[in-house]
Design a protein around this motif. Structure first.
Motif, PDB file in Angstrom:
ATOM      1  N   GLY A  41     -38.697  57.471   0.812  1.00  0.00           N
ATOM      2  CA  GLY A  41     -37.663  56.715   0.126  1.00  0.00           C
ATOM      3  C   GLY A  41     -37.689  55.244   0.471  1.00  0.00           C
ATOM      4  N   ALA A  42     -38.314  54.873   1.581  1.00  0.00           N
ATOM      5  CA  ALA A  42     -38.342  53.468   1.986  1.00  0.00           C
ATOM      6  C   ALA A  42     -39.579  52.751   1.490  1.00  0.00           C
ATOM      7  CB  ALA A  42     -38.267  53.370   3.506  1.00  0.00           C
ATOM      8  N   ALA A  43     -40.366  53.416   0.631  1.00  0.00           N
ATOM      9  CA  ALA A  43     -41.670  52.874   0.278  1.00  0.00           C
ATOM     10  C   ALA A  43     -41.661  52.015  -0.967  1.00  0.00           C
ATOM     11  CB  ALA A  43     -42.678  54.021   0.099  1.00  0.00           C
ATOM     12  N   THR A  44     -40.510  51.848  -1.642  1.00  0.00           N
ATOM     13  CA  THR A  44     -40.470  51.048  -2.855  1.00  0.00           C
ATOM     14  C   THR A  44     -39.473  49.919  -2.703  1.00  0.00           C
ATOM     15  OG1 THR A  44     -38.736  52.379  -3.892  1.00  0.00           O
ATOM     16  CG2 THR A  44     -41.017  53.109  -4.219  1.00  0.00           C
ATOM     17  N   LEU A  45     -39.662  48.904  -3.556  1.00  0.00           N
ATOM     18  CA  LEU A  45     -38.780  47.742  -3.519  1.00  0.00           C
ATOM     19  C   LEU A  45     -37.337  48.147  -3.806  1.00  0.00           C
ATOM     20  CD1 LEU A  45     -39.023  44.579  -3.274  1.00  0.00           C
ATOM     21  CD2 LEU A  45     -38.916  44.550  -5.767  1.00  0.00           C
ATOM     22  N   ARG A  46     -37.157  49.061  -4.756  1.00  0.00           N
ATOM     23  CA  ARG A  46     -35.798  49.450  -5.148  1.00  0.00           C
ATOM     24  C   ARG A  46     -35.081  50.185  -4.019  1.00  0.00           C
ATOM     25  NH1 ARG A  46     -35.332  52.533 -10.703  1.00  0.00           N
ATOM     26  NH2 ARG A  46     -36.171  50.491 -11.336  1.00  0.00           N
ATOM     27  N   ALA A 165     -35.623  42.165  -0.285  1.00  0.00           N
ATOM     28  CA  ALA A 165     -35.583  42.761  -1.622  1.00  0.00           C
ATOM     29  C   ALA A 165     -34.189  42.722  -2.240  1.00  0.00           C
ATOM     30  CB  ALA A 165     -36.103  44.199  -1.558  1.00  0.00           C
ATOM     31  N   GLY A 166     -33.182  43.248  -1.518  1.00  0.00           N
ATOM     32  CA  GLY A 166     -31.845  43.335  -2.090  1.00  0.00           C
ATOM     33  C   GLY A 166     -31.267  41.994  -2.492  1.00  0.00           C
ATOM     34  N   PRO A 167     -31.112  41.042  -1.541  1.00  0.00           N
ATOM     35  CA  PRO A 167     -30.587  39.729  -1.906  1.00  0.00           C
ATOM     36  C   PRO A 167     -31.445  39.001  -2.944  1.00  0.00           C
ATOM     37  CG  PRO A 167     -30.464  40.039   0.466  1.00  0.00           C
ATOM     38  CD  PRO A 167     -31.254  41.192  -0.080  1.00  0.00           C
ATOM     39  N   SER A 168     -32.767  39.200  -2.901  1.00  0.00           N
ATOM     40  CA  SER A 168     -33.636  38.519  -3.867  1.00  0.00           C
ATOM     41  C   SER A 168     -33.407  39.048  -5.279  1.00  0.00           C
ATOM     42  CB  SER A 168     -35.101  38.698  -3.486  1.00  0.00           C
ATOM     43  OG  SER A 168     -35.379  38.092  -2.241  1.00  0.00           O
ATOM     44  N   LEU A 169     -33.317  40.380  -5.407  1.00  0.00           N
ATOM     45  CA  LEU A 169     -33.054  40.947  -6.732  1.00  0.00           C
ATOM     46  C   LEU A 169     -31.712  40.460  -7.281  1.00  0.00           C
ATOM     47  CD1 LEU A 169     -34.300  44.606  -6.177  1.00  0.00           C
ATOM     48  CD2 LEU A 169     -35.245  42.959  -7.806  1.00  0.00           C
ATOM     49  N   LEU A 170     -30.695  40.438  -6.431  1.00  0.00           N
ATOM     50  CA  LEU A 170     -29.394  39.940  -6.881  1.00  0.00           C
ATOM     51  C   LEU A 170     -29.454  38.458  -7.245  1.00  0.00           C
ATOM     52  CD1 LEU A 170     -26.858  41.685  -4.467  1.00  0.00           C
ATOM     53  CD2 LEU A 170     -27.114  42.040  -6.915  1.00  0.00           C
ATOM     54  N   SER A 171     -30.216  37.682  -6.476  1.00  0.00           N
ATOM     55  CA  SER A 171     -30.335  36.248  -6.761  1.00  0.00           C
ATOM     56  C   SER A 171     -30.991  36.012  -8.109  1.00  0.00           C
ATOM     57  CB  SER A 171     -31.128  35.558  -5.651  1.00  0.00           C
ATOM     58  OG  SER A 171     -30.456  35.628  -4.421  1.00  0.00           O
ATOM     59  N   ALA A 336     -41.030  39.727  -1.154  1.00  0.00           N
ATOM     60  CA  ALA A 336     -40.428  41.031  -0.885  1.00  0.00           C
ATOM     61  C   ALA A 336     -41.247  42.140  -1.520  1.00  0.00           C
ATOM     62  CB  ALA A 336     -38.994  41.065  -1.409  1.00  0.00           C
ATOM     63  N   ARG A 337     -41.739  41.913  -2.737  1.00  0.00           N
ATOM     64  CA  ARG A 337     -42.538  42.939  -3.416  1.00  0.00           C
ATOM     65  C   ARG A 337     -43.846  43.183  -2.667  1.00  0.00           C
ATOM     66  NH1 ARG A 337     -41.979  44.680  -8.484  1.00  0.00           N
ATOM     67  NH2 ARG A 337     -40.661  42.888  -9.007  1.00  0.00           N
ATOM     68  N   ALA A 338     -44.497  42.103  -2.227  1.00  0.00           N
ATOM     69  CA  ALA A 338     -45.748  42.250  -1.481  1.00  0.00           C
ATOM     70  C   ALA A 338     -45.500  42.947  -0.140  1.00  0.00           C
ATOM     71  CB  ALA A 338     -46.380  40.880  -1.257  1.00  0.00           C
ATOM     72  N   GLY A 339     -44.405  42.555   0.535  1.00  0.00           N
ATOM     73  CA  GLY A 339     -44.077  43.219   1.801  1.00  0.00           C
ATOM     74  C   GLY A 339     -43.762  44.690   1.609  1.00  0.00           C
ATOM     75  N   ALA A 340     -43.051  45.022   0.512  1.00  0.00           N
ATOM     76  CA  ALA A 340     -42.730  46.425   0.239  1.00  0.00           C
ATOM     77  C   ALA A 340     -43.995  47.218  -0.027  1.00  0.00           C
ATOM     78  CB  ALA A 340     -41.787  46.516  -0.950  1.00  0.00           C
TER      79      ALA A 340
END
Length: 591
Positions: A41-46, A165-171, A336-340
């Motif tokens: 479950g921790a393996a994706t950006l979402r 990921a979270g703050p970036s998607l919201l931004s 974040a996507r690359a790190g994920a």
């Protein structure tokens, strides 16, 4: 002894199938999902973004409130301008100015909340993801094939990037609201203003899409090269004394930094992409404002809008032009996507699953049934059928590359067979409870890694001092440990030890094995006298547990109850050392 043959076993998935594809983990019936399922479950950006929990709604609400106040402010200031121009009196203008001040305070407060909540959210997510990565890396062990430095890079730098990921998607989501809101409000003021604004906005959107695509590709390449340099550096640091003694400093420096030009190239490409996007935004943004102001000037001249409307339109045009500033947010999302992706590569490697069974009563008989192991296209063990009698001392010999260490790893379930099955007292290893398996089987290695602050911690792994001393005496480590300044309480970093002494401590750590003790060349650095003493201790352990001893020394093989001779991944012969010694090819193994 082993059962008649391996049975069909359930695997994670919609149906159970007999056998198992290479490297596929199996889950015992009725078991909860293993580490692999829990960590996927921790393996994706979402899913990483979702871990932000309650902080994400707070960030979203504060961002929406700040955006609403920013969108309302130009209209309110426009009303204040109209009141002043119309001479409505200081009271009307003052009222609108007070409203504007309140909106500014609200906007600043929302920005502070977003900044604080984003920082805490990223910090919490980073800690959570690092715990998962460390736990999973230790669970999969050598199965993942990740180099040490590269693993460290993923746990440190890449996990921190993925946590954005979270703050970036919201931004990104809240970042497009001001331009959309500006477009709607401009349309309410005058449709021509909205048309001029929309034309410029389309150019900015096209630019941002191209920037996001190019940035993600470059950052992934950059992080991979960065991980490779970290892996090479960790490898060199582990052998720093050898490098200094051999005088190969310059050569080793060149080897570690060999990927540096590629890292520089990818870094330069990142900055070129960012600078190009910034330059485009710097050109398109003013053009949008000029177009809106020109249309607004004409509308003012024809009396379709007021001076306050024109002022508000200029502010909304500036908001729309600010869409180009999203390049920084999109760049952060790309990181974040690359790190994920890099962390996901670790978490997607299957960790071994364990059953719920305890080993049945038995002497510690190991049985290999048609066991094969491969590394890529290379066959390491080929259809090995072997029974290691319970309570016996069995030496495993063979030339380098014959498969001795692979056999030992399979016996301890430190790796999975690609085909076949390994049994302990008639039960497949994968069906045993993890704690029961590790209590029954312990290993000592040629190059043991001691973990813990003190010697007692490294040897005991939670056992009491009496047990630690007994194990140290049995492996002839007690004499040199007792001579250290603080004895068993001596910090590992302050304990000067030779390779043989390290091996003796590694053997003492494994001594607690309940049924099977596996030594993978674990006395190769010990002096001959001590090795003979340890060997005698091992061979005198009759009936209590099985000892599987990988060795290159004929004296050790001679003292064993049985010798397994491996050659090119197959069992060449099994017998007593003195019988096998008549074969010249067997004698050549020890030369």
């Amino acid at each position: 002894m082993g059962r008649p043959g391996p049975r069909p076993r359930p695997r994670p998935g919609p149906r159970a199938e007999p056998g198992r594809p290479p490297r596929q983990r199996r889950t015992a019936p009725g078991r909860r999902p293993g580490a692999h399922e829990r960590e996927r479950g921790a393996a994706t950006l979402r899913t990483i973004a979702r871990h932000g929990g309650a902080w994400l709604p707070l960030i979203g609400l504060a961002s929406l409130a700040g955006t609403a106040s920013d969108l309302a402010l130009p209209a309110v200031l426009g009303r204040a301008v109209d009141a002043i121009v119309a001479g409505a009196g200081s009271a009307g203008g003052a009222r609108w100015m007070e409203f504007s001040a309140a909106l500014i305070v609200l906007s600043v407060a929302c920005d502070l909340v977003v900044a604080y909540a984003s920082t805490v959210c990223v910090a919490d997510t980073t800690a959570w993801l690092r715990r998962r990565l460390v736990r999973h890396l230790l669970a999969i062990g050598p199965r993942g094939g990740f180099e040490t430095g590269d693993s460290v890079s993923r746990v440190t730098a890449n996990a921190a990037d993925a946590a954005l990921a979270g703050p970036s998607l919201l931004s990104v989501v809240t970042g497009v609201l001001p331009p959309i809101g500006s477009l709607v409000l401009l349309a309410l003021i005058d449709p021509w203003l909205a048309g001029a604004f929309l034309a410029g906005l389309t150019l900015v959107a096209v630019m941002l899409r191209a920037f996001a695509r190019r940035t993600a590709d470059v950052l992934i390449r950059y992080q991979r090269v960065q991980g490779r340099i970290a892996a090479l550096l960790a490898e060199s640091l582990s052998g720093v004394r050898t490098i200094a003694a051999a005088g190969t400093l310059e050569r080793e420096t060149g080897r570690v930094l060999e990927p540096l030009p590629r890292l520089r190239e990818h870094g330069a490409r990142t900055w070129r992409v960012l600078s190009r996007a910034s330059a485009q935004a710097g050109i398109v943004g003013p053009l949008v404002q000029v177009a809106v102001l020109a249309a607004g000037g004409l509308a003012l001249g024809y009396g379709r809008i007021t001076a306050g409307d024109l002022f508000a339109a200029s502010r909304y045009a500036a908001m729309g032009a600010g869409l180009g500033a999203l390049t920084g947010v999109i760049g952060q999302l790309a990181r974040a996507r690359a790190g994920a992706r890099r962390t996901g590569e670790v978490l997607d490697v299957a960790a071994p699953g364990y059953g719920a069974e305890a080993p049945p009563e038995g002497p510690g008989t190991l049985r290999f049934r048609a066991v094969s192991a491969r590394e890529g296209e290379v066959t390491l063990l080929d259809s090995v059928d072997l029974t290691v009698p319970g309570g016996a001392a069995v030496a495993v010999v063979g030339r380098s590359g014959a498969g001795k260490s692979v056999l030992a790893a399979l016996a301890a379930r430190l790796r999975e067979p690609d085909e076949g099955e390994v049994y302990l007292d008639g039960v497949p290893l994968w069906r045993l409870d993890q704690g029961a398996l590790r209590a029954a089987i312990s290993c000592a290695f040629e190059r043991p890694v001691l973990v813990g602050e003190r010697i007692v911690d490294a040897v005991g792994l939670g056992q009491d001092l009496v047990s630690v001393r007994a194990a140290a005496r049995a492996t002839h480590a007690h004499d040199f440990v007792s001579r250290l300044p603080l004895g068993y309480d001596t910090p590992l970093a302050e304990a000067p030890m030779s390779g043989g002494e390290y091996q003796r401590l590694g053997l003492a750590r494994a001594w607690r094995a309940g049924r099977v003790l596996i030594l993978d060349d674990a006395t190769s650095s010990v002096d001959i006298v001590t090795e003979m003493q340890i060997s005698r201790t091992l061979t005198e352990d009759h009936g209590r547990r099985t000892r599987l001893i990988v060795t290159h020394r004929p004296a050790t093989a001679a003292r064993a109850d049985l010798v397994v001779w491996l050659e090119a991944g197959r069992v060449r012969a099994v017998g007593r050392h003195e019988v096998l010694w008549d074969d010249a090819r067997y004698r050549a193994v020890f030369q």
